[in-house]
Each structure stands twice: as structure tokens, then as C-alpha cells.
Motif scaffolding. Structure first.
Motif, PDB file in Angstrom:
ATOM      1  N   ASP A  22       0.833  -1.199   0.000  1.00 33.41           N
ATOM      2  CA  ASP A  22       0.000   0.000   0.000  1.00 33.41           C
ATOM      3  C   ASP A  22       0.874   1.257   0.000  1.00 33.41           C
ATOM      4  O   ASP A  22       2.100   1.179   0.137  1.00 33.41           O
ATOM      5  N   ALA A  23       0.246   2.388  -0.147  1.00 38.86           N
ATOM      6  CA  ALA A  23       0.982   3.651  -0.255  1.00 38.86           C
ATOM      7  C   ALA A  23       1.752   3.972   1.018  1.00 38.86           C
ATOM      8  O   ALA A  23       2.864   4.521   0.977  1.00 38.86           O
ATOM      9  N   LYS A  24       1.184   3.613   2.180  1.00 39.88           N
ATOM     10  CA  LYS A  24       1.858   3.887   3.448  1.00 39.88           C
ATOM     11  C   LYS A  24       3.151   3.081   3.571  1.00 39.88           C
ATOM     12  O   LYS A  24       4.186   3.604   3.998  1.00 39.88           O
ATOM     13  N   ALA A  25       3.101   1.807   3.188  1.00 37.66           N
ATOM     14  CA  ALA A  25       4.308   0.967   3.235  1.00 37.66           C
ATOM     15  C   ALA A  25       5.354   1.476   2.257  1.00 37.66           C
ATOM     16  O   ALA A  25       6.555   1.486   2.561  1.00 37.66           O
ATOM     17  N   ALA A  26       4.917   1.898   1.069  1.00 35.49           N
ATOM     18  CA  ALA A  26       5.858   2.430   0.081  1.00 35.49           C
ATOM     19  C   ALA A  26       6.548   3.667   0.616  1.00 35.49           C
ATOM     20  O   ALA A  26       7.775   3.829   0.464  1.00 35.49           O
ATOM     21  N   ALA A  27       5.788   4.569   1.246  1.00 37.32           N
ATOM     22  CA  ALA A  27       6.393   5.776   1.797  1.00 37.32           C
ATOM     23  C   ALA A  27       7.372   5.444   2.919  1.00 37.32           C
ATOM     24  O   ALA A  27       8.445   6.067   3.040  1.00 37.32           O
ATOM     25  N   ALA A  28       7.045   4.438   3.742  1.00 40.29           N
ATOM     26  CA  ALA A  28       7.939   4.045   4.838  1.00 40.29           C
ATOM     27  C   ALA A  28       9.245   3.463   4.302  1.00 40.29           C
ATOM     28  O   ALA A  28      10.328   3.749   4.822  1.00 40.29           O
ATOM     29  N   ILE A  29       9.149   2.650   3.247  1.00 39.79           N
ATOM     30  CA  ILE A  29      10.354   2.068   2.646  1.00 39.79           C
ATOM     31  C   ILE A  29      11.253   3.162   2.088  1.00 39.79           C
ATOM     32  O   ILE A  29      12.471   3.181   2.312  1.00 39.79           O
ATOM     33  N   VAL A  30      10.659   4.094   1.341  1.00 43.23           N
ATOM     34  CA  VAL A  30      11.436   5.176   0.738  1.00 43.23           C
ATOM     35  C   VAL A  30      12.081   6.042   1.816  1.00 43.23           C
ATOM     36  O   VAL A  30      13.259   6.431   1.710  1.00 43.23           O
TER      37      VAL A  30
END
Length: 371
Positions: A22-30
Motif C-alpha cells: 500500500d501507499a503507506k508501506a511504500a512511503a515508509a520504505i522510501v
């Protein structure tokens, strides 16, 4: 080539668009990758280190110019002031979150320490070997690296130790003994690199140990040392493959120990073959076969985890073919036969490599589904 952080940002956006995360996980990874990327070497920090190296070179050249116009005490005092202000000022900058500039200032101070050693010996005409001065410089830099927990200073200390080892061995103008105690120096510097967290210094130490094996072989007997270097490297490679987690806890070089082991193996086998190459007898054939087998085993066992290892293996394979040709082939008919056999071997090797590369490029999930 795009940086790791840039590739992760692109991949994270694609994964989010495809619904993998999801978008939240993507932002956390980045965010996590960018945070770690900022702590690594940036372009600004590289420029700062380059500037420090230029300042250090200027100090050393200034000392070498033998500035007689300046009184002795003033010269020594100026260098000691650079050392003191460099280390203290660098510590203040580090506390104020200017790590890159601090490391650069510390390198200037280390260069000034080396310059002060040369200057004092020059002014007072102290007798001694230049390599002893380099070893003293190395020791002082290592102490500073440990006290300040500085990665660049650790790298500088390892570089000075390697330079001391090399110059000690190739000193044609003096009757110097072989630097056997480099192994003890390397062990101390390895511990310091663990304390300072400098993986680059450990990479450099491993390369220095391979150079130590080459110099020892040249000093004593190649056929007594080179095969041992290859055997030790092969054993290290095997342990690194069998116990990757435990080995990485000790080495802490991002899983790159098999790459260094392969370099050591290829170096030892090359030295062995150069020494017995004139005979082109069964000994050379056995060594060549062992080298080719070791290259194939390295690609199969560790090629997936390291693209660099694969390239080293490919270059080693090509070099081995050239070496076999130079040593074992004579006459036009032999040359034609060699190219025929080498072409067949190389073609088979290319097919194996292509299949390996495809398996390595395939996603793990697809491999599991297919099996």
C-alpha cells in the motif's frame, strides 16, 4: 547509473501502483532508504575528502621543500598547531552535525602528523629507515581513528600499513627483512575498523592480505606459498558459503567475503601456473583444471548473491584460457585446435552462464511456483 535510493523510490511507486504494497508501506520504505542514504557518502562529503587530501598533499610538499627561511621552532609549532586544531576542530564540527567536514579536517590533521615526522627527521638529521616513519605515521593515525571513531582515518591507517608493507619488501637499497608482522598490524587494524564501523577499511585490509601473500611468495618460494594462498582462499570461500550469517557477523563487509576469497584463489593459482608454466607438464594441467573448476564452483555457489563475483569469475575464466594457450599450444595446427576446443568450451560455458543469469534474474516466487 541511478543510485540505490532512486531505484527504490521507482520500485516502491511501481509496487504501490500494482497493489503489491500500500501507499503507506511504500512511503515508509522510501523514507528508511533515504535516511540511510544520507548517512552514506554523498557528493559533498566526497568533495570535502578530496579537498582534505589536497591540503594534506600541500602540507607534505611544503615540508619536503625544506622551508629554511622559517625558524625550526616555528615550523614545528605550525605543524603541531594544524594537528591540534584539526583534531579538536573536527570533533567540534562532528558534534555540530557537520560529519563530512569533520572527517576532512581530521584527514588534514593526520597528514600534518606525517609531515611533522618527516620535518623533525629532516631538521635534526635523524637516522633511520623511511619505512619506520611510515609505520609511526600509521600508528598515530590508527590511534586517532580509534579515539574519534573515524572511518576515513581508519582507511588512511590501513593504506599507510599497506604502503609500509610494500615499501619494506621492495626496498632495493637496504637489507631489510620481510614484514612478517604485517599480519599482527592487520589484526589490530581489523579490530579498529570494527570499532569505527568502516567496512571499506576491512575491504582494503583483505586486499592487502592478498598482496601480502604475493610478496611473501616472491620473497621465499612461489610454489610453497602460492598454492597455500589459493587453498586458504578456497577454504574461506567455503566457510563463507556454508555459514553466511556467522561469517558476516565477524567480517561485516556486506556479504562480500566470497568475492575477496575468489580474488585470493585466482591470485594464488595464477602465481602457481606462472611458476610451472615453462614445463607445460601435468602439473600445469592440474593447476589449470583446478582453476577452471574453482571458477565454475564460485559462480554456481555464490554468483546469485554477487554480480561483482560473477564478473571476476568471467574475467578469470578468459584469463585462464589465454594462459593455457600461451603455455600449452605450439604451432599453427595446435593454435587451430586450441581455438576449436576453446570455442566449444567457451560456448558451453556461455550457455551455462546464460541459464544461471536467467535463474538469478527470475523472481523467487516464480521459481518456487515452477518447482
Amino acid at each position: 547509473m541511478a543510485s540505490y535510493a532512486t531505484r527504490v523510490r521507482t520500485d516502491a511507486a511501481r509496487w504501490a501502483a500494482e497493489g503489491i504494497i500500500d501507499a503507506k508501506a511504500a512511503a515508509a520504505i522510501v523514507a528508511d532508504v533515504e535516511a540511510h542514504d544520507r548517512r552514506s557518502l554523498s557528493f559533498g562529503s566526497i568533495l570535502a575528502v578530496m579537498a582534505a587530501l589536497l591540503f594534506g598533499a600541500a602540507i607534505l610538499i611544503f615540508v619536503a621543500a625544506n622551508w629554511e627561511a622559517i625558524p625550526r621552532l616555528a615550523r614545528v609549532g605550525a605543524l603541531f598547531a594544524v594537528i591540534a586544531f584539526g583534531y579538536v576542530g573536527g570533533a567540534v564540527l562532528k558534534l555540530r552535525d557537520h560529519a563530512a567536514i569533520a572527517e576532512a579536517v581530521w584527514l588534514v590533521a593526520a597528514a600534518a602528523f606525517g609531515g611533522s615526522i618527516a620535518l623533525i627527521g629532516q631538521m635534526y638529521h635523524l637516522s633511520g629507515d623511511e619505512t619506520d616513519a611510515i609505520l609511526t605515521w600509521c600508528a598515530g593515525t590508527a590511534v586517532a581513528a580509534a579515539a574519534l571513531r573515524s572511518g576515513p582515518l581508519t582507511i588512511a591507517a590501513v593504506t599507510l600499513a599497506a604502503a609500509w608493507m610494500f615499501l619494506r619488501e621492495v626496498d632495493f637499497w637496504r637489507d631489510t627483512t620481510f614484514p612478517y608482522h604485517f599480519l599482527a598490524i592487520a589484526a589490530v587494524l581489523w579490530l579498529i575498523s570494527r570499532w569505527t564501523g568502516s567496512a571499506r577499511a576491512r575491504h582494503l585490509l583483505l586486499l592487502s592480505l592478498v598482496l601480502y601473500g604475493v610478496l611473501l611468495a616472491a620473497e621465499t618460494d612461489i610454489l610453497s606459498v602460492a598454492p597455500v594462498l589459493a587453498a586458504i582462499s578456497a577454504a574461506v570461500f567455503g566457510v563463507a558459503i556454508a555459514l553466511p550469517g556467522d561469517v558476516e557477523k565477524v567480517a561485516r563487509i556486506d556479504g562480500m567475503l566470497p568475492v575477496h576469497a575468489l580474488l585470493g584463489f585466482l591470485t594464488g593459482m595464477a602465481l602457481t601456473q606462472f611458476e610451472i608454466g615453462d614445463t607445460a607438464g601435468p602439473g600445469f594441467a592440474i593447476a589449470a583444471a583446478a582453476t577452471l573448476a574453482g571458477i565454475v564452483a564460485a559462480v554456481v555457489l555464490a554468483g546469485r548473491e554477487s554480480r561483482g563475483l560473477r564478473w571476476i569469475a568471467y574475467v578469470g575464466f578468459a584469463f585462464e584460457l589465454c594462459l593455457i594457450y600461451v603455455v600449452m599450444i605450439e604451432g599453427m595446427l595446435g593454435t587451430a585446435g586450441f581455438f576449436l576446443v576453446a570455442g566449444l568450451i567457451l560456448g558451453l560455458f556461455a550457455l551455462v552462464v546464460i541459464r544461471i543469469e536467467k535463474r538469478m534474474a527470475a523472481p523467487h516466487g516464480l521459481q518456487g511456483a515452477s518447482s
